[in-house]
Design a protein around this motif. Structure first.
Motif, PDB file in Angstrom:
ATOM      1  N   ARG A 275      29.288  28.592  49.128  1.00 27.69           N
ATOM      2  CA  ARG A 275      30.241  28.306  48.061  1.00 27.69           C
ATOM      3  C   ARG A 275      31.465  29.218  48.202  1.00 27.69           C
ATOM      4  O   ARG A 275      31.365  30.345  48.698  1.00 27.69           O
ATOM      5  N   LYS A 276      32.603  28.721  47.741  1.00 33.20           N
ATOM      6  CA  LYS A 276      33.851  29.486  47.840  1.00 33.20           C
ATOM      7  C   LYS A 276      34.474  29.611  46.465  1.00 33.20           C
ATOM      8  O   LYS A 276      34.581  28.639  45.719  1.00 33.20           O
ATOM      9  N   TYR A 277      34.922  30.821  46.131  1.00 32.14           N
ATOM     10  CA  TYR A 277      35.557  31.095  44.840  1.00 32.14           C
ATOM     11  C   TYR A 277      36.834  31.902  45.074  1.00 32.14           C
ATOM     12  O   TYR A 277      36.893  32.741  45.979  1.00 32.14           O
ATOM     13  N   SER A 278      37.841  31.655  44.272  1.00 29.77           N
ATOM     14  CA  SER A 278      39.052  32.478  44.314  1.00 29.77           C
ATOM     15  C   SER A 278      39.141  33.291  43.033  1.00 29.77           C
ATOM     16  O   SER A 278      38.857  32.793  41.942  1.00 29.77           O
ATOM     17  N   LEU A 279      39.505  34.550  43.185  1.00 31.58           N
ATOM     18  CA  LEU A 279      39.626  35.473  42.055  1.00 31.58           C
ATOM     19  C   LEU A 279      40.949  36.211  42.161  1.00 31.58           C
ATOM     20  O   LEU A 279      41.352  36.617  43.259  1.00 31.58           O
ATOM     21  N   ASN A 280      41.594  36.398  41.047  1.00 32.32           N
ATOM     22  CA  ASN A 280      42.900  37.042  41.073  1.00 32.32           C
ATOM     23  C   ASN A 280      42.958  38.125  40.014  1.00 32.32           C
ATOM     24  O   ASN A 280      42.896  37.846  38.821  1.00 32.32           O
ATOM     25  N   ALA A 281      43.057  39.360  40.458  1.00 34.02           N
ATOM     26  CA  ALA A 281      43.228  40.478  39.539  1.00 34.02           C
ATOM     27  C   ALA A 281      44.562  41.167  39.775  1.00 34.02           C
ATOM     28  O   ALA A 281      44.766  42.302  39.354  1.00 34.02           O
ATOM     29  N   GLY A 282      45.463  40.466  40.460  1.00 36.32           N
ATOM     30  CA  GLY A 282      46.759  41.063  40.773  1.00 36.32           C
ATOM     31  C   GLY A 282      47.645  41.190  39.548  1.00 36.32           C
ATOM     32  O   GLY A 282      47.417  40.575  38.509  1.00 36.32           O
ATOM     33  N   ASN A 283      48.697  41.971  39.702  1.00 35.45           N
ATOM     34  CA  ASN A 283      49.632  42.154  38.600  1.00 35.45           C
ATOM     35  C   ASN A 283      50.751  41.121  38.606  1.00 35.45           C
ATOM     36  O   ASN A 283      51.697  41.221  37.843  1.00 35.45           O
ATOM     37  N   GLU A 284      50.626  40.100  39.485  1.00 37.07           N
ATOM     38  CA  GLU A 284      51.640  39.056  39.539  1.00 37.07           C
ATOM     39  C   GLU A 284      51.204  37.781  38.819  1.00 37.07           C
ATOM     40  O   GLU A 284      51.899  36.776  38.863  1.00 37.07           O
ATOM     41  N   ILE A 285      50.037  37.784  38.163  1.00 37.63           N
ATOM     42  CA  ILE A 285      49.529  36.570  37.525  1.00 37.63           C
ATOM     43  C   ILE A 285      50.479  36.118  36.420  1.00 37.63           C
ATOM     44  O   ILE A 285      50.807  36.887  35.520  1.00 37.63           O
ATOM     45  N   GLU A 286      50.891  34.875  36.498  1.00 39.35           N
ATOM     46  CA  GLU A 286      51.747  34.291  35.476  1.00 39.35           C
ATOM     47  C   GLU A 286      51.061  33.144  34.736  1.00 39.35           C
ATOM     48  O   GLU A 286      51.438  32.818  33.614  1.00 39.35           O
ATOM     49  N   VAL A 287      50.072  32.531  35.386  1.00 41.85           N
ATOM     50  CA  VAL A 287      49.417  31.352  34.816  1.00 41.85           C
ATOM     51  C   VAL A 287      47.920  31.597  34.763  1.00 41.85           C
ATOM     52  O   VAL A 287      47.318  32.033  35.753  1.00 41.85           O
ATOM     53  N   ASP A 288      47.302  31.313  33.599  1.00 39.72           N
ATOM     54  CA  ASP A 288      45.863  31.530  33.483  1.00 39.72           C
ATOM     55  C   ASP A 288      45.089  30.341  34.039  1.00 39.72           C
ATOM     56  O   ASP A 288      45.673  29.380  34.554  1.00 39.72           O
TER      57      ASP A 288
END
Length: 978
Positions: free
Chosen positions: A466-479
């Motif tokens: 299975r493949k998952y993407s996770l984003n904890a960066g400080n550039e997140i603009e969209v949830d």
């Protein structure tokens, strides 16, 4: 708003079996593969005279070899071909068993004069074979020198083959030895573009008929011998295989498998029944080397049935679907007796890595009904019988897939992996790393990450990857729901459960709203034809009633067009590829949310949210039909532009179409959006296109009429048209022709325009500056001439093929409307040829003086506001007009002021709102990073209706005919008073 029509087509089937990415380097520097089997000296650039070619007939390895004489300093030099350079070499050499030997030395050079000695990797594979390998030389390297020490020391091996620019050896992610049961082995190539092959039966992967193309990790489920090689291809089609690397694995002693079965579907021996299926054995390379899968013989449903003497508790069904055709879920049925079946749900996910447009997937289910002894697997897919294909069925011996739970905390995301199979070991790979690592504790990740994971328990089949993407960066603009991260508003979705709960909330809301009771089947005022003496023409028409221009429905009833543009999810798709770090979470393209993508680069959070809410992905058709029912309840009576017109008549709601002029690329101009009516054979081409587009719909009573096009740049006519080149723009040639006809000599033209051209031909490719009074007057004349030619031609051909429907004008851009110089001639000309003048009219207020001017200059043609709207910045989106509304209530008040003001004007026949769904938070996809992103919708990205906004809309829409008939005064909200 500028729009773009998008046509989506299925991908074509790739016929070749070698992917394009293995075809080698096509850009400088070029590295041509050269293989010298040393049958002669022809490929050697220069060599010592004392070297000999030794012939060994029948030798299985190399039948001819360079044999050094033992003299000191013997050498052989290779030079690459013209326009090719040396990147790597592999040299195969042989020595007598048990004999001590000395290695030759190796040097490289760019000019054949100054050599630099290098130390290669030495691979001794046992027996009497050794291979010398080196790579990554400077880009200008062209020469390789092999030197044999000699001089009485140990002899050097004889050389049997020299390969220049071939592949390197293949590295395995896990060294040979004892490994845990189910451990995945990855084979890593040294260079992009190399193709990796392997065998598990001990044969040579360079030539074996049983070799397999490496696509995905290989599990160790028993004693395993992997023999691997890499093959490289150069730009001219030459190829070479690298050294054979051998890896041997033994799994730790494992538990016995529970009662169950594994059917690899090479035949039907394990099946109890089947229908409309066969075993497909073609193209195993597309299916991770699987040479036996079931597919359907026809596009109808097909099935396979399993019967067991034990209870079926769980299963995993593996297969592949072709990504160029619509995907339909498989269905599963359980039974205790083989007679009464109960449908059961299975979780569908992608499983592994796609190849040649075929994406592996897996359906998993557990906790089947008690006493299940029969399992029926049904294949569906109306597009093609050959997709999907099922490759393996595992019953009771499957490990449950890895689940991921994540939580943001302090700038990082904590990812916890788990499997429903008790005691299963979990392995994960982070950001396409070289190996899967044992999972021991939650992962603490920063930035944007892709996690791949699988689980395995002793004795069971490893789970799908299975493949998952996770984003904890400080550039997140969209949830994860497509909402702007920094925006806070009352209706913001915080969980999947909230969306699921919306299903019942929606039902309650829409049941509480009812359509106006005074409407006829077209949305007109029921009974008004007879009451006011209006004629039933059979189609929508323009008539006069009590001194004002009105539109009437086919039955003659009074009709004020309250339509909504963009009844589609098209503008909710946004570009995600290349800017993943701006999104909190993007589902994998080949996974559960595949139907929310356009291509692999563009994703619709709206489509995903509707799926989360309802459990089904909406289709273009279902979105349209649902919207029609909603629009009627909100008091609208039409579907506006940029909506799917193919459902117009079916939707039983009046709608509009667009003439096909925008698709005529031959009439487009550089730098200005107008139609080049002077292009060669323009009239004949328009005639042919109109015949095809208009004839099928000329009797459609739900069709109001056709717009000519959208937002022409008439305000650029004087500045841009004289700058065009006649070689690519016929309109420029026509301008020059008219100047020639008027002035006769170029001197007369130069005197009037203040120029110094040598001839009229010089004008065709040059810029004609518009500076003098005479030049402005000439452009006035040419503008009027152009307008009359264009609208006259379009109108004449339009009415030839469709005499029934209204010609609705060309949707003026507001800039044109506000400029008298362009407005007056345009209104005068269109007044002769169209039935209605349409204006995309975004405004804080209704400018009655300018509208009255258009009405009078056109000779009394009615006006349709073909596009307008207001928005707020509450959701983090842009408002359609800045500072027009601070909240959704004020949006409703803006709507009321605008539409009620329009309805009370004696020449306005409708107002079309932009649009149905908010645009994507980071811009609609076809405009890339800078696409429009307006709070323009009646519903937001979560399909939640703007109830405060809609309350104001409905108050006006429900009373629209009372306003027209002056049965109540128009509403006005004073924004100056708050």
């Amino acid at each position: 708003m500028k729009k773009k029509l998008v046509c989506l087509s299925a991908l074509g089937i790739i016929a070749g079996i070698i992917p394009a990415h293995v075809l080698g380097d096509a850009i400088p520097p070029a590295y041509e593969i050269e293989v010298d089997s040393l049958a002669d000296w022809n490929r050697v650039y220069r060599h010592s005279d004392t070297l000999q070619l030794q012939s060994l007939p029948g030798d299985k390895l190399d039948s001819t070899r360079i044999k050094p004489s033992g003299a000191s300093g013997e050498y052989a030099i290779y030079r690459t071909a013209d326009k090719s350079f040396l990147r790597s070499f592999s040299i195969y050499a042989y020595y007598a068993s048990g004999q001590k030997y000395s290695h030759p030395t190796f040097s490289v050079s760019s000019d054949g004069k100054a050599y630099r000695e290098i130390t290669p990797d030495i691979h001794e594979s046992g027996g009497n074979t050794v291979e010398y390998v080196s790579r990554n030389f400077p880009g200008s390297t062209k020469y390789l020198k092999i030197t044999f020490p000699g001089g009485g020391g140990n002899p050097c091996p004889s050389i049997g083959k020299v390969v220049l620019n071939g592949p390197a050896n293949v590295d395995a992610s896990v060294p040979s030895g004892t490994v845990p049961y189910g451990r995945m082995i990855m084979l890593n190539r040294a260079e992009a573009g190399e193709t990796v092959y392997y065998t598990t039966d001990g044969s040579d992967p360079r030539s074996s008929k049983t070799r397999k193309h490496y696509f995905s990790p290989i599990p160790v489920l028993g004693n395993l011998t992997l023999k691997t090689t890499a093959v490289n291809h150069s730009g001219t089609g030459k190829s070479a295989a690298g050294i054979v690397s051998t890896y041997r694995y033994t799994p730790v002693a494992t538990d016995a498998a529970p009662v169950g079965m594994i059917d690899n579907l090479d035949n039907f021996q394990l099946a109890a029944g089947r229908s409309n299926v066969y075993v497909a054995k073609n193209d195993p390379g597309y299916f991770d080397n699987d040479g036996g899968r079931i597919a359907r013989t026809a596009t109808g449903p097909g099935y396979i049935v399993y019967r067991t003497d034990y209870d079926i508790r769980s299963f995993t069904v593996y297969g592949s679907f072709y990504t160029g055709v619509p995907v339909e879920d498989q269905r599963f049925f359980a039974s205790a007796d083989g007679k009464q079946y109960t449908e059961i749900s299975a979780e569908a996910e992608t499983a592994g890595y796609s190849q040649s447009n075929w994406q592996p997937y897996a359906f998993e289910a557990s906790a089947l009904p008690a006493r299940t002894r029969y399992l029926k697997i049904m294949l569906n897919g109306s597009a093609n019988s050959w997709s999907p294909q099922v490759s393996k069925v595992v019953i009771n011996q499957n490990t449950a897939s890895v689940k991921l739970a994540s939580k943001l905390s302090g700038g990082t995301v904590k990812a916890e992996l788990s499997s429903d199979t008790q005691g299963a070991r979990i392995y994960y790979r982070l950001n396409k790393g070289p190996d899967f690592l044992p999972y021991q504790a939650p992962l603490d990740l920063a930035g944007y990450n892709v996690v791949e994971a699988y689980a395995v328990k002793d004795g069971l089949v490893p789970s799908p990857i299975r493949k998952y993407s996770l984003n904890a960066g400080n550039e997140i603009e969209v949830d994860k729901f497509g909402q702007m991260k920094k925006a806070n508003f009352a209706a913001k979705v915080a969980s999947d459960k909230q969306l699921a709960d919306d299903a019942s909330a929606d039902e309650a809301y829409y049941d509480s709203v009812s359509a106006p009771s005074d409407r006829d089947g077209y949305g007109g005022l029921a009974g008004s034809a007879a009451k006011y003496g209006l004629k039933a023409t059979g189609y929508f028409a323009v008539q006069e009633m009590d001194g004002r221009k009105v539109m009437t429905a086919p039955n003659g009833d009074l009709y004020f067009s309250l339509a909504v543009n963009g009844v589609t999810a098209n503008e909710t798709y946004t570009m995600v590829a290349g800017r993943e770090q701006k999104f909190e979470s993007i589902p994998p393209f080949d996974g559960e949310y595949k139907k929310a993508f356009i291509g692999k680069d563009n994703f619709s959070f709206y489509m995903a949210n509707v799926y989360r809410k309802t459990g089904k992905f909406p289709t273009e058709h279902s979105i349209y039909m649902e919207a029609v029912e909603r629009l009627k309840k909100w008091g609208f009576n039409g579907v506006g532009s940029y909506s799917p017109v193919k459902y117009g008549e079916e939707g039983k709601m009046p709608y509009v179409r667009m003439l096909p002029l925008n698709s005529m690329s031959w009439a487009k101009l550089n730098g200005i959006s107008i139609f080049d009516i002077f292009a060669p054979n323009a009239e004949a081409k328009i005639d042919d296109a109109f015949r095809k587009a208009l004839t099928p719909n000329k009797d459609d009573r739900m069709l109001i009429g056709y717009f000519i096009d959208n937002e022409y740049d008439f305000h650029k006519f004087y500045t841009n048209v004289p700058k065009l080149k006649a070689s690519s723009a016929a309109i420029k040639g026509k301008l020059v022709e008219r100047m020639r006809d008027k002035y006769q000599t170029v001197d007369n033209y130069n005197a009037a325009w203040g120029t110094k051209f040598g001839s009229f031909d010089d004008l065709k490719e040059a810029e004609m500056p518009v500076k003098t009074s005479a030049s402005w007057r000439d452009m006035d004349d040419f503008y009027a001439y152009y307008l009359d030619t264009f609208f006259g031609t379009v109108s004449r051909i339009y009415r030839k093929y469709d005499p029934n429907h209204l010609l609705l004008g060309d949707r003026w851009i507001t800039t044109t409307f506000h400029n008298e110089k362009y407005r007056k001639p345009l209104a005068e000309t269109e007044g002769k040829y169209v039935d209605v003048i349409s204006i995309n009219y975004y405004s804080y207020k209704i400018e009655t003086d300018l509208l009255q001017d258009v009405y009078e200059e056109s000779g009394g043609k009615p006006i349709l506001f073909s596009e307008f709207g207001y928005g707020t910045s509450e959701q983090g989106l842009k408002p359609l007009l800045p500072n027009s509304a601070s909240n959704q209530f004020q949006r409703g008040m803006r709507y009321r002021n605008y539409v009620e003001g329009a309805a009370t004007l004696p020449y306005v026949v409708g107002a079309h709102l932009f649009n149905y769904v908010d645009q994507a938070g980071l811009g609609r996809y076809w405009q890339g990073e800078w696409g429009e992103r307006y709070n323009s919708g009646l519903v937001n990205v979560a399909d939640r209706p703007y109830k405060d906004y809609l309350e104001g809309i409905k108050a006006t829409n429900d009373d629209i005919y009372k306003l027209m008939l002056k049965e109540r005064p128009k509403f006005y909200y004073d924004f100056n008073k708050g």
